[in-house]
Motif scaffolding. Sequence first.
Motif, short mmCIF file in Angstrom:
data_model
loop_
_atom_site.label_atom_id
_atom_site.label_comp_id
_atom_site.label_asym_id
_atom_site.label_seq_id
_atom_site.Cartn_x
_atom_site.Cartn_y
_atom_site.Cartn_z
N CYS A 85 4.57 -4.44 4.37
CA CYS A 85 4.77 -5.72 5.00
C CYS A 85 6.12 -6.10 5.58
O CYS A 85 6.44 -7.20 6.03
N ASP A 86 7.14 -5.17 5.59
CA ASP A 86 8.27 -5.12 6.08
C ASP A 86 9.21 -6.20 5.61
O ASP A 86 9.75 -7.00 6.23
N THR A 87 9.14 -6.34 4.23
CA THR A 87 9.72 -7.37 3.21
C THR A 87 10.69 -6.74 2.30
O THR A 87 10.24 -6.05 1.44
N PRO A 88 11.99 -6.91 2.53
CA PRO A 88 13.03 -6.53 1.54
C PRO A 88 12.68 -7.14 0.08
O PRO A 88 12.28 -8.15 0.00
N VAL A 89 13.33 -6.50 -0.74
CA VAL A 89 13.24 -6.92 -2.14
C VAL A 89 14.00 -8.07 -2.61
O VAL A 89 13.59 -9.01 -3.08
N GLY A 90 15.22 -8.18 -1.84
CA GLY A 90 16.24 -9.01 -2.03
C GLY A 90 16.71 -9.49 -3.30
O GLY A 90 17.01 -8.58 -3.88
N GLN A 91 16.95 -10.42 -3.89
CA GLN A 91 17.61 -10.79 -5.03
C GLN A 91 16.63 -10.69 -6.09
O GLN A 91 17.09 -10.65 -7.24
N ILE A 103 3.00 -12.70 -4.40
CA ILE A 103 4.31 -11.99 -4.33
C ILE A 103 5.23 -12.43 -3.56
O ILE A 103 5.18 -12.51 -2.42
N LEU A 104 6.38 -13.13 -4.00
CA LEU A 104 7.41 -13.95 -3.18
C LEU A 104 8.76 -13.42 -3.53
O LEU A 104 9.50 -13.66 -4.56
N PRO A 117 2.58 1.24 -6.10
CA PRO A 117 3.87 0.71 -6.39
C PRO A 117 4.14 -0.77 -5.67
O PRO A 117 3.62 -0.50 -4.44
N LEU A 118 4.75 -1.40 -6.12
CA LEU A 118 5.19 -2.81 -5.57
C LEU A 118 5.81 -2.69 -4.36
O LEU A 118 5.77 -3.27 -3.18
N GLN A 119 6.89 -1.47 -4.40
CA GLN A 119 7.71 -1.30 -3.36
C GLN A 119 7.02 -0.86 -2.17
O GLN A 119 7.16 -1.08 -1.04
N ALA A 120 5.73 -0.14 -2.34
CA ALA A 120 4.93 0.21 -1.22
C ALA A 120 4.51 -0.87 -0.52
O ALA A 120 4.31 -0.79 0.73
N VAL A 121 3.95 -1.88 -1.16
CA VAL A 121 3.42 -2.82 -0.66
C VAL A 121 4.31 -3.82 0.20
O VAL A 121 4.12 -4.26 1.24
N VAL A 138 11.48 -4.00 -10.01
CA VAL A 138 10.85 -3.80 -8.72
C VAL A 138 10.37 -2.49 -8.48
O VAL A 138 9.49 -2.19 -8.00
N SER A 139 11.51 -1.65 -8.61
CA SER A 139 11.44 -0.16 -8.42
C SER A 139 10.73 0.33 -9.23
O SER A 139 9.81 1.45 -8.82
N ARG A 140 10.14 0.04 -10.42
CA ARG A 140 9.36 0.77 -11.48
C ARG A 140 8.18 0.01 -11.55
O ARG A 140 7.06 0.55 -11.96
#
Length: 503
Positions: A270-276, A315-316, A262-266, A293-295
């Motif tokens: 990396c301690d990176t929030p999804v943001g906007q 991924i940015l 899952p993208l959210q796991a990556v 992003v959640s899916r």
Amino acid sequence: MSGAVTVSNIGGARLTLGFDRFDRLDLERHKAVHGRLITPALPELVEMAERVDLRGRGGAGFPFARKLMAVAARIRHPSSDEVLLPGERADRRRPAADAVVVVNGAEGEPGSAKDKVLLTRAPHLVLDGASIAASALGTQRIVVAVEDDEAARSVRAAIVERRMPARVVRLTERFISGQAGAVIRAINGEQPIPPGQKVRASDSGVDDCPTLLSNTETFAQVAVLASLGSDLYAFSGTDDEPGTTLLTIGGTHVVEAPIGIPLQAVLKECDTPVGQGVLVGGYHGMWLDPAAVSRATLSRKGMKAVDGTVGAGIILPLTEGTCPLGEVTRIASYLAAQSAGQCGPCRLGLPDVVRTLNALCDGSGTVNDVRRACGIGRGRGACSHPDGTARFVLSALEAFAEDIRIHRYGGTCGQPVFGVLPLPVPTGSEGRVAIDWSRCDGHGLCAYLVPELIQLDRYGFPVVLGSDIPVWMERDVQKAVAMCPALALRVTTDPPKGAARRS
């Protein structure tokens, strides 16, 4: 760059094996970590690549086995007792020619770091993959094309250690420099831009020879596949897409992860929030809103389900507090200036995309204007650059629809443009067109000479596109400056307002 990049892995290291112990794996360390070099014969290598559906990791995702077979068909001498490759007919083979293996180490995209990490920290793994392919094709001609100084030094040192007949070619650091045709032209000593027409490297590449060209990670994957074998290689990843892949998160973190994660796991690793929202696939990729992003899962199938793409693994996330539309416009302006300028969609289409985005930012334009600009010339460019840029912009219209709505009715969303999306560090030589309004009389000659950068408003006065002057336009701009009747046209190196840059 690799010194400033954090490297980690999820679920076990393959490409990054040994990184926890060594900053760089020299030949002795490489052999201790990865074992001896295994060079399967061509039919065996093709079968292994097909069994795990090994795809290129440079963005296009082309099957490696098909590339290998296409080159092999041009070089192999048919004989009555020879075993044919799958789908190959002896009577369809062309005359034999020497093959060349090219490692495409160009990372012209500012948000990518994975290939530089491999070349600087595990150069022998990449050279193993290139050697395996070269051995299968019966050639010793290997070329490694790189942009980065540190990567070039690392690869040259590895080549000396191995005493192999390979060479390193330096590339110009531009966004389009990693395109296959541009790499081939650079190696051949020609102008390093896409050729403007479809030419398969397998037919005519380096020195007009059949050429196997893949990106850095792809050859590292070939080495891992040959070492592990198909069954062990497929132990990670999904049934449809086995293996791991390298991802660059936020331009500063490279992580090796199993395909299908899952993208959210990556992002969490990396301690990176999804943001906007999150841009997947880099500046020719697509934006995902937080719900998508959640899916999302990091595989071709998983990304297609949310209208995204893995691409080159870039991924940015877009952090909170910066204007989404302003960030998108800033990157679109950069992409317009990075074109080769050899077709209408690049010369006129991309500047028009930037103009419509600027108008959308200040509330004077519409989403339909942007869509129209992105649609002109679609599929008709000399390379994929205009289509990739259009894909980036059009996906932003969906992901940031609410921010765009606020701009449309208020002329601003109230957020500054911090420039959080990475761009190259300015060298100080970047020029932009500027107007001295104390002199301009509205003759309109400048818009006639450089319509890509200047258009006239309804009163006949110039409206300047606030982007860097593309390399291919420098002479035209100099001519326009010299011919301005009022001496009002200038070239400045000052960045336009709101165009902050970060490396």
